[in-house]
Design a protein around this motif. Structure first.
Motif, mmCIF file in Angstrom:
data_model
loop_
_atom_site.group_PDB
_atom_site.id
_atom_site.type_symbol
_atom_site.label_atom_id
_atom_site.label_comp_id
_atom_site.label_asym_id
_atom_site.label_seq_id
_atom_site.Cartn_x
_atom_site.Cartn_y
_atom_site.Cartn_z
ATOM 1 N N GLY A 127 -44.374 57.688 -5.935
ATOM 2 C CA GLY A 127 -44.622 56.775 -6.768
ATOM 3 C C GLY A 127 -43.143 55.997 -6.603
ATOM 4 O O GLY A 127 -43.707 54.739 -6.722
ATOM 5 N N SER A 180 -52.507 50.628 -12.149
ATOM 6 C CA SER A 180 -53.089 52.207 -11.848
ATOM 7 C C SER A 180 -54.395 52.098 -11.363
ATOM 8 O O SER A 180 -55.015 53.025 -10.334
ATOM 9 C CB SER A 180 -52.828 52.867 -13.211
ATOM 10 N N TYR A 199 -48.200 52.560 -7.354
ATOM 11 C CA TYR A 199 -49.329 53.151 -7.709
ATOM 12 C C TYR A 199 -50.098 53.352 -6.678
ATOM 13 O O TYR A 199 -51.375 53.479 -6.404
ATOM 14 C CB TYR A 199 -50.178 52.327 -8.741
ATOM 15 N N LEU A 223 -52.332 56.340 -5.569
ATOM 16 C CA LEU A 223 -53.120 57.184 -6.565
ATOM 17 C C LEU A 223 -54.358 57.519 -6.142
ATOM 18 O O LEU A 223 -54.862 58.891 -6.617
ATOM 19 C CB LEU A 223 -53.460 56.357 -7.953
ATOM 20 N N GLY A 280 -54.731 51.221 -7.655
ATOM 21 C CA GLY A 280 -54.213 52.255 -6.827
ATOM 22 C C GLY A 280 -55.507 53.372 -6.473
ATOM 23 O O GLY A 280 -55.275 54.138 -5.387
ATOM 24 N N VAL A 319 -46.874 57.929 -12.385
ATOM 25 C CA VAL A 319 -46.615 56.782 -13.123
ATOM 26 C C VAL A 319 -45.058 56.632 -13.465
ATOM 27 O O VAL A 319 -44.472 55.566 -13.403
ATOM 28 C CB VAL A 319 -47.515 56.775 -14.656
#
Length: 433
Positions: free
Chosen positions: A48, A184, A53, A56, A187, A254
């Motif tokens: 991260g 996010s 992101y 992800l 991602g 995160v």
């Protein structure tokens, strides 16, 4: 609980719950808590911090791979009424040799790693107290005593509490960093930035993936699920476990993206990286948040320690029992009585002692860099073995036709096997020859 009476394909009485229920959840939480160690969280944090992101999507795929692997291990136990070692032994003597060498060397190295990892947050919380070696030995002895004197029901309850602490702490810390929801979601699109391939493979294959995935079937039997009538319950249990693992991974990504990526803060590799994070949290949010995080760090590390002390010792006890039994002879149906007996057996307790006392000698190595490398390589060697042997067993006549792999299971296990082979080769290439 309402039941129907019949027989299963294994010839055992069928005590079938009419539907899966949350009240049965347990073994999956145990395997997820055991598989997610402090080193896994650091690797996720670093991913991260380097790529925000962007990776992800890899964490999501990793959870799907682990769900497939654990489901396959549990399905073998429930569908056949046999343990995983019965299956491995049927594939030839090479599996016995492979596991025997692996479990002895891995246990020696892992014991020191687990004790050190559990001691680190205690030292950070009490810097004026005894040092790392003292607390490492104490955590190892507590783990030994706890597993030695308690049966599965107590073990599961304690693991559930530790998972609860991990979950609350990690999600709280992620929430404090105020995640970027738009980034996010972006991602989730599969993208490979320059230099991200190894981090991507590590995210997919690393978090929650250890030898303890093979222990899932034993914990399923210990719970009292001993035949195919519990298949739906097992699958719900497994999915809940790895969704929980996925939340851990996303939360740590995160934190890495929001707290470290923007500030270009680098962490120490290995478990000590979480100590670095604790210092960053203290600077940003104050001592209370840092202390809470260190408590979560301890819960993460200690749950892995007692999970391995219990699960791998149980596997070793079954390994010895099956090795002593004549090939092709009558085999006991795997169930809670078998597990309870094995927990009181000499091999179970001998492996517990092996995990605890010989590794303490390694705590006196000032820079056990070679041991860290060896641990990583050994871990990489087991997962391809597990994925590919499950693929073999669950497509053969050893498994009742109803419970053999479908195309989705075959695809996921083949993907897992290929992925772990690549990771294994990469680990070997990185050795300081």
């Amino acid at each position: 609980m309402a039941e129907t009476r019949a027989t299963t394909g294994t010839g055992e009485p069928d005590s079938r719950p009419r539907k899966s229920s949350w009240k049965y959840i347990g073994p999956g939480i145990v395997v997820a808590a055991t598989g997610v160690g402090a080193g896994d969280l650091v690797a996720t944090l670093i991913a991260g911090s380097k790529f925000g992101y962007t990776l992800l999507w890899a964490a999501v795929i990793g959870c799907l791979v682990k769900i497939s692997l654990a489901e396959a291990a549990g399905r073998w136990h429930l569908a056949t009424g046999r343990t995983l070692f019965d299956g491995w032994r049927s594939l030839g003597a090479w599996t016995t040799v492979y596991f025997a060498v692996y479990v002895v060397i891995w246990g020696f190295i892992y014991g020191a790693t687990a004790m050190s990892s559990s001691a680190l947050p205690i030292v950070a919380l009490f810097p004026d107290g005894p040092g790392l070696k003292f607390w490492a030995i104490v955590t190892g002895l507590i783990g030994l005593a706890f597993v030695w004197f308690n049966r599965y029901a107590v073990f599961e309850k304690v693991m559930t509490v530790l998972v609860g602490i991990m979950f609350v702490v990690v999600v709280y810390v992620a929430a404090r960093t105020v995640p970027d929801v738009g980034a996010s979601f972006a991602g989730l699109a599969p993208v490979l930035p320059d230099g991200s391939l190894l981090y991507t493979l590590g995210l997919i294959g690393g978090v929650g993936g250890t030898i303890t995935m093979a222990a899932y079937g034993y914990w399923v039997n210990a719970k009292g699920w001993s035949n195919s009538s519990w298949m739906k319950v097992m699958r719900l249990d497994n999915r809940v476990a790895y969704v929980t693992t996925g939340i851990f991974v996303v939360a740590m990504l995160v934190v890495g993206a929001e707290l470290l990526h923007a500030s270009q803060i680098a962490l120490t590799s290995g478990d000590r990286g979480l100590i670095d994070l604790g210092e960053v949290l203290e600077d940003r949010f104050g001592g209370a948040t840092a202390t809470l995080f260190l408590i979560g760090f301890f819960a993460t590390s200690f749950s892995s320690l007692i999970g391995v002390w219990h699960g791998v010792s149980l596997m070793f006890a079954d390994f010895v029992e099956r090795f002593r039994a004549p090939a092709g002879g009558e085999k006991e149906h795997a169930g809670p009585e078998t597990v309870d007996r094995q927990q009181r057996s000499v091999p179970f307790r001998a492996y517990l002692l092996w995990l605890t006392f010989p590794p303490m000698a390694l705590l006196w190595l000032d820079e056990p860099f070679g041991l860290v490398i060896a641990y990583g390589v050994l871990g990489a060697f087991f997962m391809p073995f597990l994925a590919l042997t499950l693929l073999w067993l669950l497509n053969s006549s050893r498994t009742p036709r109803e419970w053999r792999n479908g195309w989705v299971s075959n695809g996921m296990l083949a993907l897992a096997g290929l992925l772990f082979v690549v990771l294994c080769v990469q680990q070997v290439r990185e050795l300081p020859w």
